[in-house]
Design a protein around this motif. Structure first.
Motif, short mmCIF file in Angstrom:
data_model
loop_
_atom_site.label_atom_id
_atom_site.label_comp_id
_atom_site.label_asym_id
_atom_site.label_seq_id
_atom_site.Cartn_x
_atom_site.Cartn_y
_atom_site.Cartn_z
N ALA A 199 0.73 -1.26 0.43
CA ALA A 199 0.29 0.11 -0.25
C ALA A 199 1.17 1.55 -0.31
N THR A 200 0.33 2.74 -0.70
CA THR A 200 1.10 3.64 -0.42
C THR A 200 0.46 4.39 0.69
N PRO A 201 1.79 5.51 1.19
CA PRO A 201 1.69 5.44 2.19
C PRO A 201 0.46 5.95 4.32
N LYS A 202 -0.87 6.85 2.91
CA LYS A 202 -2.62 6.64 3.93
C LYS A 202 -2.54 5.43 4.17
N PHE A 203 -2.43 4.74 3.02
CA PHE A 203 -3.49 3.19 3.21
C PHE A 203 -2.63 2.41 4.44
#
Length: 401
Positions: free
Chosen positions: A235-239
Protein backbone atom coordinates in the motif's frame (compact mmCIF):
# COMPACT_ATOMS: atom_id res chain seq x y z
CA UNK A 1 15.97 33.71 -16.48
CA UNK A 2 13.52 31.12 -15.17
CA UNK A 3 13.99 29.67 -11.72
CA UNK A 4 12.06 27.26 -9.50
CA UNK A 5 8.59 28.80 -9.33
CA UNK A 6 6.49 26.25 -7.43
CA UNK A 7 5.18 22.72 -7.48
CA UNK A 8 1.54 23.13 -8.43
CA UNK A 9 -0.19 22.65 -11.79
CA UNK A 10 2.04 25.19 -13.50
CA UNK A 11 5.01 23.07 -12.51
CA UNK A 12 8.54 23.89 -11.55
CA UNK A 13 11.39 24.71 -13.87
CA UNK A 14 15.07 25.37 -13.62
CA UNK A 15 16.82 27.32 -16.36
CA UNK A 16 19.88 29.50 -16.27
CA UNK A 17 21.66 30.72 -19.43
CA UNK A 18 25.23 29.58 -19.86
CA UNK A 19 27.38 31.80 -22.08
CA UNK A 20 29.87 30.32 -24.47
CA UNK A 21 28.27 26.87 -24.80
CA UNK A 22 28.65 24.75 -27.93
CA UNK A 23 26.41 25.34 -30.97
CA UNK A 24 22.86 24.05 -30.68
CA UNK A 25 22.36 20.47 -31.79
CA UNK A 26 19.32 19.47 -33.79
CA UNK A 27 17.82 17.25 -31.08
CA UNK A 28 14.39 17.61 -29.49
CA UNK A 29 14.58 19.51 -26.21
CA UNK A 30 18.24 20.39 -26.66
CA UNK A 31 19.88 23.73 -27.49
CA UNK A 32 23.42 25.01 -27.16
CA UNK A 33 22.72 25.93 -23.54
CA UNK A 34 19.91 23.66 -22.37
CA UNK A 35 18.61 20.12 -21.98
CA UNK A 36 14.87 20.19 -21.36
CA UNK A 37 13.32 17.24 -19.48
CA UNK A 38 9.88 16.70 -17.97
CA UNK A 39 7.99 14.74 -15.36
CA UNK A 40 4.62 14.47 -13.61
CA UNK A 41 4.32 14.34 -9.83
CA UNK A 42 1.45 14.03 -7.31
CA UNK A 43 1.95 17.41 -5.67
CA UNK A 44 -1.76 17.25 -4.81
CA UNK A 45 -4.17 14.37 -4.28
CA UNK A 46 -4.19 11.19 -2.17
CA UNK A 47 -0.44 10.45 -2.31
CA UNK A 48 0.91 14.00 -2.22
CA UNK A 49 3.62 12.75 0.16
CA UNK A 50 5.35 11.41 -2.95
CA UNK A 51 5.64 14.97 -4.23
CA UNK A 52 8.85 15.07 -2.20
CA UNK A 53 10.47 13.10 -5.01
CA UNK A 54 9.84 15.86 -7.52
CA UNK A 55 10.92 18.58 -5.12
CA UNK A 56 14.16 16.72 -4.44
CA UNK A 57 14.86 16.18 -8.14
CA UNK A 58 14.19 19.83 -8.97
CA UNK A 59 16.61 20.77 -6.19
CA UNK A 60 19.23 18.35 -7.49
CA UNK A 61 19.28 19.84 -10.97
CA UNK A 62 19.38 23.32 -9.51
CA UNK A 63 22.59 22.19 -7.83
CA UNK A 64 23.90 20.68 -11.08
CA UNK A 65 23.17 23.94 -12.90
CA UNK A 66 24.96 26.03 -10.30
CA UNK A 67 27.98 23.79 -10.84
CA UNK A 68 27.94 24.49 -14.58
CA UNK A 69 25.40 22.02 -15.90
CA UNK A 70 26.10 18.86 -17.90
CA UNK A 71 28.61 19.02 -20.75
CA UNK A 72 28.10 22.77 -21.02
CA UNK A 73 24.30 22.71 -20.87
CA UNK A 74 21.95 23.53 -18.01
CA UNK A 75 19.11 21.14 -17.18
CA UNK A 76 15.60 22.58 -17.41
CA UNK A 77 13.40 20.19 -15.41
CA UNK A 78 9.69 20.91 -15.86
CA UNK A 79 7.78 19.19 -13.06
CA UNK A 80 3.98 19.20 -13.37
CA UNK A 81 1.26 18.17 -10.92
CA UNK A 82 -1.01 15.31 -12.00
CA UNK A 83 -2.82 14.80 -8.68
CA UNK A 84 -2.05 11.05 -8.98
CA UNK A 85 -4.82 10.74 -11.61
CA UNK A 86 -3.80 8.85 -14.79
CA UNK A 87 -5.96 10.99 -17.12
CA UNK A 88 -4.22 14.08 -15.75
CA UNK A 89 -0.86 12.33 -16.19
CA UNK A 90 -1.68 11.83 -19.86
CA UNK A 91 -2.76 15.46 -20.26
CA UNK A 92 0.33 16.85 -18.56
CA UNK A 93 2.67 14.50 -20.41
CA UNK A 94 1.20 15.60 -23.75
CA UNK A 95 1.87 19.17 -22.72
CA UNK A 96 5.46 18.33 -21.86
CA UNK A 97 6.03 16.58 -25.20
CA UNK A 98 4.01 18.74 -27.58
CA UNK A 99 4.27 22.20 -26.03
CA UNK A 100 7.49 22.08 -24.02
CA UNK A 101 9.17 19.62 -26.42
CA UNK A 102 11.18 17.85 -23.73
CA UNK A 103 14.00 15.49 -24.66
CA UNK A 104 12.77 12.82 -22.25
CA UNK A 105 10.36 12.02 -19.43
CA UNK A 106 12.09 11.38 -16.12
CA UNK A 107 10.87 9.79 -12.87
CA UNK A 108 7.12 10.36 -13.34
CA UNK A 109 5.34 8.76 -10.39
CA UNK A 110 2.88 5.87 -10.42
CA UNK A 111 2.47 2.44 -12.01
CA UNK A 112 -0.92 3.08 -13.62
CA UNK A 113 0.24 6.56 -14.59
CA UNK A 114 3.37 5.41 -16.40
CA UNK A 115 1.37 2.66 -18.07
CA UNK A 116 -1.10 5.27 -19.34
CA UNK A 117 1.60 7.32 -21.07
CA UNK A 118 3.97 4.58 -22.28
CA UNK A 119 2.49 3.90 -25.73
CA UNK A 120 2.07 7.60 -26.40
CA UNK A 121 5.73 8.24 -25.52
CA UNK A 122 6.80 5.33 -27.71
CA UNK A 123 4.81 6.77 -30.63
CA UNK A 124 6.58 10.12 -30.12
CA UNK A 125 10.01 8.45 -29.68
CA UNK A 126 10.45 9.99 -26.20
CA UNK A 127 12.49 8.05 -23.60
CA UNK A 128 10.76 7.22 -20.29
CA UNK A 129 13.66 6.97 -17.86
CA UNK A 130 13.96 5.96 -14.21
CA UNK A 131 10.21 5.56 -13.84
CA UNK A 132 8.79 6.33 -10.40
CA UNK A 133 7.56 2.77 -10.01
CA UNK A 134 9.01 -0.61 -9.15
CA UNK A 135 6.47 -2.50 -11.30
CA UNK A 136 8.25 -5.42 -12.93
CA UNK A 137 6.49 -5.03 -16.29
CA UNK A 138 8.50 -1.89 -17.05
CA UNK A 139 11.59 -4.10 -17.09
CA UNK A 140 10.31 -5.91 -20.19
CA UNK A 141 12.22 -4.47 -23.18
CA UNK A 142 9.74 -5.99 -25.62
CA UNK A 143 6.76 -4.24 -24.04
CA UNK A 144 8.53 -1.05 -22.89
CA UNK A 145 11.56 -0.62 -25.18
CA UNK A 146 12.15 3.02 -24.17
CA UNK A 147 11.72 2.71 -20.41
CA UNK A 148 13.79 1.84 -17.35
CA UNK A 149 12.59 1.04 -13.86
CA UNK A 150 13.39 3.54 -11.16
CA UNK A 151 16.44 3.35 -8.91
CA UNK A 152 14.57 1.14 -6.44
CA UNK A 153 13.89 -2.48 -5.60
CA UNK A 154 11.22 -3.95 -7.90
CA UNK A 155 7.91 -4.69 -6.17
CA UNK A 156 7.71 -8.27 -7.44
CA UNK A 157 11.24 -9.04 -6.24
CA UNK A 158 10.37 -7.54 -2.86
CA UNK A 159 7.30 -9.77 -2.47
CA UNK A 160 9.34 -12.86 -3.34
CA UNK A 161 11.76 -12.02 -0.54
CA UNK A 162 8.87 -11.65 1.92
CA UNK A 163 7.38 -15.01 0.94
CA UNK A 164 10.72 -16.80 1.22
CA UNK A 165 11.46 -15.24 4.61
CA UNK A 166 8.02 -16.11 5.99
CA UNK A 167 8.18 -19.70 4.80
CA UNK A 168 11.67 -20.14 6.24
CA UNK A 169 10.27 -19.13 9.63
CA UNK A 170 6.99 -21.04 9.27
CA UNK A 171 6.69 -23.54 6.39
CA UNK A 172 2.94 -23.80 6.99
CA UNK A 173 2.29 -20.06 6.89
CA UNK A 174 -0.92 -18.63 5.48
CA UNK A 175 -0.79 -15.16 3.94
CA UNK A 176 -3.15 -12.19 4.03
CA UNK A 177 -2.54 -9.30 1.63
CA UNK A 178 -3.96 -5.79 1.45
CA UNK A 179 -3.06 -4.25 -1.90
CA UNK A 180 -3.89 -1.29 -4.07
CA UNK A 181 -6.25 -2.35 -6.85
CA UNK A 182 -3.88 -1.67 -9.74
CA UNK A 183 -0.64 -2.95 -11.23
CA UNK A 184 1.31 -1.71 -8.19
CA UNK A 185 -0.67 -3.96 -5.87
CA UNK A 186 -0.88 -6.84 -8.32
CA UNK A 187 2.91 -7.01 -8.60
CA UNK A 188 3.10 -8.04 -4.93
CA UNK A 189 0.52 -10.77 -5.49
CA UNK A 190 2.53 -11.97 -8.50
CA UNK A 191 5.68 -12.10 -6.39
CA UNK A 192 3.93 -14.25 -3.76
CA UNK A 193 2.59 -16.51 -6.49
CA UNK A 194 6.12 -16.92 -7.91
CA UNK A 195 7.20 -18.46 -4.60
CA UNK A 196 4.01 -20.26 -3.52
CA UNK A 197 3.24 -21.71 -6.93
CA UNK A 198 0.26 -24.07 -7.02
CA UNK A 199 -0.42 -23.45 -3.32
CA UNK A 200 -1.09 -19.74 -3.85
CA UNK A 201 -4.91 -19.97 -3.95
CA UNK A 202 -4.92 -22.20 -0.89
CA UNK A 203 -2.52 -20.07 1.17
CA UNK A 204 -3.35 -16.47 0.24
CA UNK A 205 -6.37 -14.33 1.19
CA UNK A 206 -6.31 -10.99 -0.61
CA UNK A 207 -8.24 -7.77 -0.17
CA UNK A 208 -7.89 -4.61 -2.24
CA UNK A 209 -8.61 -0.90 -1.91
CA UNK A 210 -9.12 1.97 -4.31
CA UNK A 211 -6.98 5.06 -3.99
CA UNK A 212 -10.14 7.14 -3.39
CA UNK A 213 -11.35 5.00 -0.46
CA UNK A 214 -11.60 6.93 2.82
CA UNK A 215 -10.74 3.91 4.97
CA UNK A 216 -9.83 0.23 4.67
CA UNK A 217 -10.87 -0.90 8.14
CA UNK A 218 -13.36 -3.48 6.84
CA UNK A 219 -10.72 -5.12 4.66
CA UNK A 220 -8.34 -5.50 7.61
CA UNK A 221 -11.07 -7.10 9.75
CA UNK A 222 -11.80 -9.55 6.92
CA UNK A 223 -8.12 -10.44 6.56
CA UNK A 224 -7.78 -11.13 10.29
CA UNK A 225 -10.74 -13.50 10.07
CA UNK A 226 -8.85 -15.57 7.48
CA UNK A 227 -6.58 -16.88 10.22
CA UNK A 228 -3.46 -15.82 8.34
CA UNK A 229 -0.07 -15.94 10.07
CA UNK A 230 1.53 -13.44 7.67
CA UNK A 231 0.24 -9.99 6.69
CA UNK A 232 1.62 -8.24 3.59
CA UNK A 233 0.82 -4.54 3.25
CA UNK A 234 1.23 -3.54 -0.42
CA UNK A 235 0.00 0.00 0.00
CA UNK A 236 0.91 3.65 -0.40
CA UNK A 237 1.61 5.67 2.79
CA UNK A 238 -1.93 6.71 3.81
CA UNK A 239 -3.34 3.19 3.51
CA UNK A 240 -0.23 1.58 4.96
CA UNK A 241 -0.67 3.67 8.12
CA UNK A 242 -4.37 2.73 8.29
CA UNK A 243 -3.52 -0.97 7.89
CA UNK A 244 -0.94 -0.96 10.67
CA UNK A 245 -3.16 0.99 13.06
CA UNK A 246 -6.31 -1.11 12.44
CA UNK A 247 -4.51 -4.45 12.80
CA UNK A 248 -3.11 -3.25 16.12
CA UNK A 249 -6.51 -1.99 17.33
CA UNK A 250 -8.21 -5.33 16.67
CA UNK A 251 -5.44 -7.32 18.35
CA UNK A 252 -4.08 -8.96 15.19
CA UNK A 253 -0.35 -9.71 15.51
CA UNK A 254 0.79 -11.70 12.47
CA UNK A 255 4.28 -11.51 10.97
CA UNK A 256 3.86 -8.27 9.00
CA UNK A 257 5.68 -7.06 5.89
CA UNK A 258 5.37 -3.48 4.69
CA UNK A 259 6.01 -2.32 1.12
CA UNK A 260 9.22 -0.33 1.07
CA UNK A 261 7.46 2.58 -0.67
CA UNK A 262 5.67 3.21 2.64
CA UNK A 263 8.32 2.91 5.33
CA UNK A 264 8.60 6.61 6.17
CA UNK A 265 8.59 7.17 9.91
CA UNK A 266 7.07 10.66 9.77
CA UNK A 267 4.25 9.93 7.31
CA UNK A 268 3.44 6.26 8.05
CA UNK A 269 4.84 4.84 11.29
CA UNK A 270 4.09 7.83 13.50
CA UNK A 271 0.50 8.32 12.21
CA UNK A 272 -0.08 4.58 12.65
CA UNK A 273 1.32 4.68 16.18
CA UNK A 274 4.92 3.72 16.86
CA UNK A 275 3.91 0.90 19.19
CA UNK A 276 1.63 -0.53 16.49
CA UNK A 277 4.51 -0.79 14.04
CA UNK A 278 6.97 -2.52 16.33
CA UNK A 279 8.43 -5.64 14.71
CA UNK A 280 7.15 -4.93 11.18
CA UNK A 281 9.53 -6.09 8.43
CA UNK A 282 10.45 -4.41 5.17
CA UNK A 283 13.41 -4.01 2.84
CA UNK A 284 15.92 -1.25 2.24
CA UNK A 285 18.16 -0.36 -0.68
CA UNK A 286 19.09 3.21 0.36
CA UNK A 287 20.84 4.66 3.37
CA UNK A 288 18.43 5.96 5.97
CA UNK A 289 19.78 9.30 7.24
CA UNK A 290 18.19 8.58 10.63
CA UNK A 291 20.23 5.37 11.04
CA UNK A 292 23.11 5.99 13.49
CA UNK A 293 25.25 3.67 11.33
CA UNK A 294 25.58 6.51 8.80
CA UNK A 295 26.35 9.26 11.32
CA UNK A 296 29.78 9.95 9.82
CA UNK A 297 29.14 8.61 6.32
CA UNK A 298 30.41 10.97 3.58
CA UNK A 299 27.50 10.11 1.29
CA UNK A 300 24.90 10.92 3.92
CA UNK A 301 26.70 14.09 4.93
CA UNK A 302 26.80 15.16 1.27
CA UNK A 303 23.07 14.50 0.99
CA UNK A 304 22.39 16.56 4.10
CA UNK A 305 24.40 19.47 2.71
CA UNK A 306 22.44 19.20 -0.55
CA UNK A 307 19.12 19.22 1.30
CA UNK A 308 20.03 22.19 3.48
CA UNK A 309 21.02 24.31 0.47
CA UNK A 310 18.70 23.18 -2.32
CA UNK A 311 15.61 21.76 -0.56
CA UNK A 312 15.66 23.75 2.71
CA UNK A 313 11.97 23.06 3.45
CA UNK A 314 12.34 19.30 2.92
CA UNK A 315 11.85 16.83 5.77
CA UNK A 316 15.25 15.29 6.53
CA UNK A 317 13.44 12.23 7.93
CA UNK A 318 11.64 11.56 4.61
CA UNK A 319 13.58 9.03 2.56
CA UNK A 320 11.68 10.10 -0.55
CA UNK A 321 14.32 12.82 -0.78
CA UNK A 322 17.01 10.14 -0.73
CA UNK A 323 15.31 8.36 -3.63
CA UNK A 324 15.07 11.67 -5.50
CA UNK A 325 18.80 12.24 -5.02
CA UNK A 326 19.63 8.77 -6.34
CA UNK A 327 17.35 9.01 -9.36
CA UNK A 328 18.59 12.45 -10.37
CA UNK A 329 22.20 11.34 -9.96
CA UNK A 330 21.55 8.32 -12.20
CA UNK A 331 20.05 10.55 -14.89
CA UNK A 332 22.98 12.95 -14.58
CA UNK A 333 25.30 9.98 -15.22
CA UNK A 334 23.37 9.04 -18.37
CA UNK A 335 23.32 12.59 -19.75
CA UNK A 336 27.05 13.03 -19.07
CA UNK A 337 27.74 9.81 -20.93
CA UNK A 338 25.81 11.13 -23.94
CA UNK A 339 28.33 13.89 -24.54
CA UNK A 340 27.04 16.17 -27.30
CA UNK A 341 24.94 13.42 -28.90
CA UNK A 342 21.61 13.95 -27.14
CA UNK A 343 19.56 12.13 -29.75
CA UNK A 344 16.90 9.75 -28.48
CA UNK A 345 18.92 6.81 -29.76
CA UNK A 346 22.04 7.78 -27.84
CA UNK A 347 20.15 8.69 -24.66
CA UNK A 348 18.67 5.20 -24.68
CA UNK A 349 22.02 3.58 -25.51
CA UNK A 350 23.61 5.23 -22.49
CA UNK A 351 20.61 4.48 -20.24
CA UNK A 352 21.03 0.79 -21.12
CA UNK A 353 24.80 0.71 -20.66
CA UNK A 354 25.26 1.62 -16.97
CA UNK A 355 28.02 -0.47 -15.43
CA UNK A 356 28.55 -0.78 -11.67
CA UNK A 357 27.48 2.81 -10.92
CA UNK A 358 27.89 3.49 -7.20
CA UNK A 359 25.57 6.14 -5.80
CA UNK A 360 26.52 7.58 -2.39
CA UNK A 361 23.02 7.05 -0.95
CA UNK A 362 22.58 3.42 -2.01
CA UNK A 363 23.50 0.77 0.55
CA UNK A 364 27.09 -0.48 0.26
CA UNK A 365 27.27 -3.33 -2.22
CA UNK A 366 24.31 -2.15 -4.28
CA UNK A 367 25.33 -0.84 -7.70
CA UNK A 368 23.32 0.39 -10.66
CA UNK A 369 23.59 -1.81 -13.73
CA UNK A 370 21.61 -1.87 -16.96
CA UNK A 371 21.97 -3.38 -20.42
CA UNK A 372 19.84 -3.58 -23.57
CA UNK A 373 18.16 -6.67 -22.10
CA UNK A 374 18.21 -5.58 -18.43
CA UNK A 375 16.19 -2.46 -17.62
CA UNK A 376 16.29 -3.02 -13.83
CA UNK A 377 18.84 -0.60 -12.30
CA UNK A 378 18.68 -2.02 -8.74
CA UNK A 379 18.09 -5.67 -7.90
CA UNK A 380 19.43 -6.08 -4.36
CA UNK A 381 17.77 -5.25 -1.04
CA UNK A 382 18.40 -5.82 2.66
CA UNK A 383 15.82 -6.77 5.28
CA UNK A 384 15.00 -4.33 8.07
CA UNK A 385 12.77 -4.37 11.13
CA UNK A 386 10.96 -1.49 12.86
CA UNK A 387 12.07 -1.20 16.48
CA UNK A 388 9.26 1.09 17.57
CA UNK A 389 11.49 4.11 16.95
CA UNK A 390 13.49 3.43 13.81
CA UNK A 391 14.21 0.87 11.12
CA UNK A 392 17.10 -1.51 11.83
CA UNK A 393 18.70 -3.46 8.98
CA UNK A 394 19.81 -7.08 9.36
CA UNK A 395 21.17 -9.93 7.27
CA UNK A 396 22.95 -9.92 3.92
CA UNK A 397 21.93 -8.21 0.69
CA UNK A 398 19.46 -10.34 -1.23
CA UNK A 399 17.87 -10.31 -4.66
CA UNK A 400 14.39 -11.41 -5.62
CA UNK A 401 15.46 -11.92 -9.22
Amino acid sequence: MRLVTGFAALGAAIFVMLPGASPAADFRGVTATEIKIGQTMPYSGPVSAFGALGKGEVGYFKMVNERGGINGRKVNLISLDDGYAPPKTVEQTRRLVESDEVALIFSSIGTAHNTAIAKYLQSKNVPQLFIGSGASKFADPAQYPQATLGVQGPFRYEARLYARYALAKNPGAKFAVISQNDDFGRDYLSGLKDVLGDKYEQLVTAATYEIQDPTIDSQIVKLKASGADVFVIAATPKFAAQSIRKAFEIGWRPMTFLSNVAVWVSTVMEPAGLEAGQGILSTAYVKDPDDPAWKDDPGVNGWREFMQKYVPDGDLHDTNYVNAYNSAMALEHVLKACGDDLSTGNILRQAYAIKDLELPMLLPGIKVNTSPVDHVPVEKMQFMRFSGRAWERFGELQTGN
